[in-house]
Design a protein around this motif. Sequence first.
Motif, PDB file in Angstrom:
ATOM      1  N   HIS A   1       1.041  -1.074  -0.095  1.00 14.18           N
ATOM      2  CA  HIS A   1      -0.164  -0.123  -0.153  1.00 14.18           C
ATOM      3  C   HIS A   1       0.933   1.142  -0.155  1.00 14.18           C
ATOM      4  CE1 HIS A   1      -3.738   2.162   1.787  1.00 14.18           C
ATOM      5  NE2 HIS A   1      -3.084   2.987   0.861  1.00 14.18           N
TER       6      HIS A   1
ATOM      7  N   TYR B   1       4.190  10.977  -1.336  1.00 19.97           N
ATOM      8  CA  TYR B   1       3.363   9.651  -0.985  1.00 19.97           C
ATOM      9  C   TYR B   1       2.558   9.726  -2.173  1.00 19.97           C
ATOM     10  CZ  TYR B   1       0.018   6.554   1.101  1.00 19.97           C
ATOM     11  OH  TYR B   1      -0.670   5.586   1.275  1.00 19.97           O
TER      12      TYR B   1
ATOM     13  N   SER C   1      -0.781   7.117  -2.955  1.00 16.52           N
ATOM     14  CA  SER C   1      -1.285   6.365  -1.975  1.00 16.52           C
ATOM     15  C   SER C   1      -2.119   4.960  -2.886  1.00 16.52           C
ATOM     16  CB  SER C   1      -2.775   7.127  -1.667  1.00 16.52           C
ATOM     17  OG  SER C   1      -3.430   7.759  -2.518  1.00 16.52           O
ATOM     18  N   TRP C   2      -1.098   4.434  -3.552  1.00 17.92           N
ATOM     19  CA  TRP C   2      -1.531   3.338  -4.455  1.00 17.92           C
ATOM     20  C   TRP C   2      -2.102   2.056  -3.514  1.00 17.92           C
ATOM     21  CZ3 TRP C   2       3.283   4.241  -8.013  1.00 17.92           C
ATOM     22  CH2 TRP C   2       3.013   5.240  -8.582  1.00 17.92           C
ATOM     23  N   THR C   3      -3.115   1.324  -3.960  1.00 16.81           N
ATOM     24  CA  THR C   3      -3.549   0.240  -3.338  1.00 16.81           C
ATOM     25  C   THR C   3      -3.455  -0.936  -4.112  1.00 16.81           C
ATOM     26  OG1 THR C   3      -5.912   0.432  -3.754  1.00 16.81           O
ATOM     27  CG2 THR C   3      -5.351   1.709  -1.960  1.00 16.81           C
ATOM     28  N   TRP C   4      -3.520  -2.011  -3.563  1.00 14.22           N
ATOM     29  CA  TRP C   4      -3.544  -3.438  -4.454  1.00 14.22           C
ATOM     30  C   TRP C   4      -4.868  -3.786  -4.847  1.00 14.22           C
ATOM     31  CZ3 TRP C   4       0.833  -5.070  -6.032  1.00 14.22           C
ATOM     32  CH2 TRP C   4       0.897  -6.284  -6.833  1.00 14.22           C
ATOM     33  N   GLU C   5      -5.781  -2.914  -4.845  1.00 17.76           N
ATOM     34  CA  GLU C   5      -7.091  -3.309  -5.175  1.00 17.76           C
ATOM     35  C   GLU C   5      -7.310  -3.752  -6.744  1.00 17.76           C
ATOM     36  OE1 GLU C   5      -9.574   0.375  -5.287  1.00 17.76           O
ATOM     37  OE2 GLU C   5     -11.383  -0.559  -6.049  1.00 17.76           O
TER      38      GLU C   5
ATOM     39  N   VAL D   1       5.458  -7.549  -7.327  1.00 18.93           N
ATOM     40  CA  VAL D   1       5.004  -6.246  -6.823  1.00 18.93           C
ATOM     41  C   VAL D   1       6.026  -5.130  -7.460  1.00 18.93           C
ATOM     42  CG1 VAL D   1       5.144  -5.200  -4.551  1.00 18.93           C
ATOM     43  CG2 VAL D   1       4.171  -7.486  -4.885  1.00 18.93           C
TER      44      VAL D   1
ATOM     45  N   TRP E   1       4.811  -4.419 -10.682  1.00 14.61           N
ATOM     46  CA  TRP E   1       3.465  -3.442 -10.617  1.00 14.61           C
ATOM     47  C   TRP E   1       3.891  -2.366 -10.248  1.00 14.61           C
ATOM     48  CZ3 TRP E   1       1.135  -1.148  -6.356  1.00 14.61           C
ATOM     49  CH2 TRP E   1      -0.300  -1.039  -6.543  1.00 14.61           C
TER      50      TRP E   1
ATOM     51  N   GLU F   1       3.881  -8.059 -20.360  1.00 22.92           N
ATOM     52  CA  GLU F   1       4.540  -6.952 -20.884  1.00 22.92           C
ATOM     53  C   GLU F   1       5.943  -7.501 -21.718  1.00 22.92           C
ATOM     54  OE1 GLU F   1       4.450  -3.797 -17.382  1.00 22.92           O
ATOM     55  OE2 GLU F   1       5.805  -5.535 -16.805  1.00 22.92           O
TER      56      GLU F   1
ATOM     57  N   THR G   1       3.109  -9.521 -15.314  1.00 20.68           N
ATOM     58  CA  THR G   1       3.127  -8.131 -14.110  1.00 20.68           C
ATOM     59  C   THR G   1       1.680  -8.178 -13.449  1.00 20.68           C
ATOM     60  OG1 THR G   1       4.910  -6.984 -15.036  1.00 20.68           O
ATOM     61  CG2 THR G   1       3.202  -5.949 -13.566  1.00 20.68           C
ATOM     62  N   PRO G   2       1.550  -8.311 -12.231  1.00 14.74           N
ATOM     63  CA  PRO G   2       0.144  -8.185 -11.638  1.00 14.74           C
ATOM     64  C   PRO G   2      -0.458  -6.730 -12.253  1.00 14.74           C
ATOM     65  CG  PRO G   2       1.895  -8.785  -9.928  1.00 14.74           C
ATOM     66  CD  PRO G   2       2.535  -8.367 -11.108  1.00 14.74           C
ATOM     67  N   GLY G   3      -1.770  -7.061 -12.686  1.00 14.24           N
ATOM     68  CA  GLY G   3      -2.600  -6.143 -12.948  1.00 14.24           C
ATOM     69  C   GLY G   3      -3.262  -5.324 -11.969  1.00 14.24           C
ATOM     70  N   GLY G   4      -4.375  -4.546 -12.164  1.00 13.17           N
ATOM     71  CA  GLY G   4      -5.076  -3.971 -10.945  1.00 13.17           C
ATOM     72  C   GLY G   4      -4.536  -2.817 -10.529  1.00 13.17           C
ATOM     73  N   GLY G   5      -5.139  -2.399  -9.223  1.00 12.65           N
ATOM     74  CA  GLY G   5      -4.615  -1.526  -8.563  1.00 12.65           C
ATOM     75  C   GLY G   5      -5.607  -0.213  -8.353  1.00 12.65           C
ATOM     76  N   GLY G   6      -5.712   0.383  -7.235  1.00 13.79           N
ATOM     77  CA  GLY G   6      -6.392   1.635  -6.979  1.00 13.79           C
ATOM     78  C   GLY G   6      -5.795   2.711  -6.096  1.00 13.79           C
ATOM     79  N   ARG G   7      -6.517   3.537  -5.446  1.00 12.95           N
ATOM     80  CA  ARG G   7      -5.612   4.470  -4.642  1.00 12.95           C
ATOM     81  C   ARG G   7      -6.614   4.758  -3.593  1.00 12.95           C
ATOM     82  NH1 ARG G   7      -8.139   6.922  -8.742  1.00 12.95           N
ATOM     83  NH2 ARG G   7      -6.455   6.438 -10.192  1.00 12.95           N
ATOM     84  N   SER G   8      -5.977   5.030  -2.326  1.00 15.52           N
ATOM     85  CA  SER G   8      -6.805   5.392  -1.137  1.00 15.52           C
ATOM     86  C   SER G   8      -7.134   6.811  -1.030  1.00 15.52           C
ATOM     87  CB  SER G   8      -6.156   4.739   0.036  1.00 15.52           C
ATOM     88  OG  SER G   8      -4.978   5.301   0.187  1.00 15.52           O
TER      89      SER G   8
END
Lengths: 139, 94
Positions: free
Chosen positions: A70, A108, A110-114, A128, A131, B55, B87-94
Amino acid sequence: MSDLVEADLPQPFRDALRCLREKKDAGARVDAVSGNFAYVWVEKLAKNNALESAGGWLRLPVAFPHANPHGLITREALRGASEGEVGDGHHAGHDMCKPVAGIGGAHYYSWTWENAPPPRTPEDIIGVVQWYERRIRKG
Amino acid sequence: MGTGTERQETGKDVKHGVFVIFVGDIEEKWDEPTVTAKLIMEKAGVTEPDKFVLEALDHKGGDPVAEFSTNDPVDLSAKDRKFFRVTPGGGGRS
């Protein structure tokens, strides 16, 4: 972080760190642990511009690979692939930088693994890092 | 076959008429020039290819030059289509 403190981290985390050093960056190190997260410095983190300051701190859960990464902390704002800066989740001077602020941590992301596939083994640390590099590239 | 640092424009093995590619260290051979990223990843042992991206690298262990989602076709006859990584896909932000 001293070797003594690093030795106190869970074995799977230390296995991941060893894998990271063997396959990606021999100089990878844990610079801080705050709450449930370790701040892992990776110098050889691919960025968009060769003139950018190298490296960044991956916020990895000490429970890795049983919990998700995270966030990323860098010394300088990341440059975008084409122009400008990476704006995705960017927070300059965020509190999340504090554990490494004394050694330059100032930005910072704030990238999440969602929606990403959960890590399963310590060796997944390499994916990772890829990624993170992809997120930097896509900005 | 190239060395680890040699650039390879395509994966075509002229002598044997197949496309030889590498996903990480895993060698794959394909008869046809165009294959979906899903099939390439599955052949490399990825069990949930829809959660990853493929990739294409400029050389073995090199930098990504293109990426393919699971259903994207990959033209193995094109430049820089010999070395790949998953490579893992996906990802968001908080």
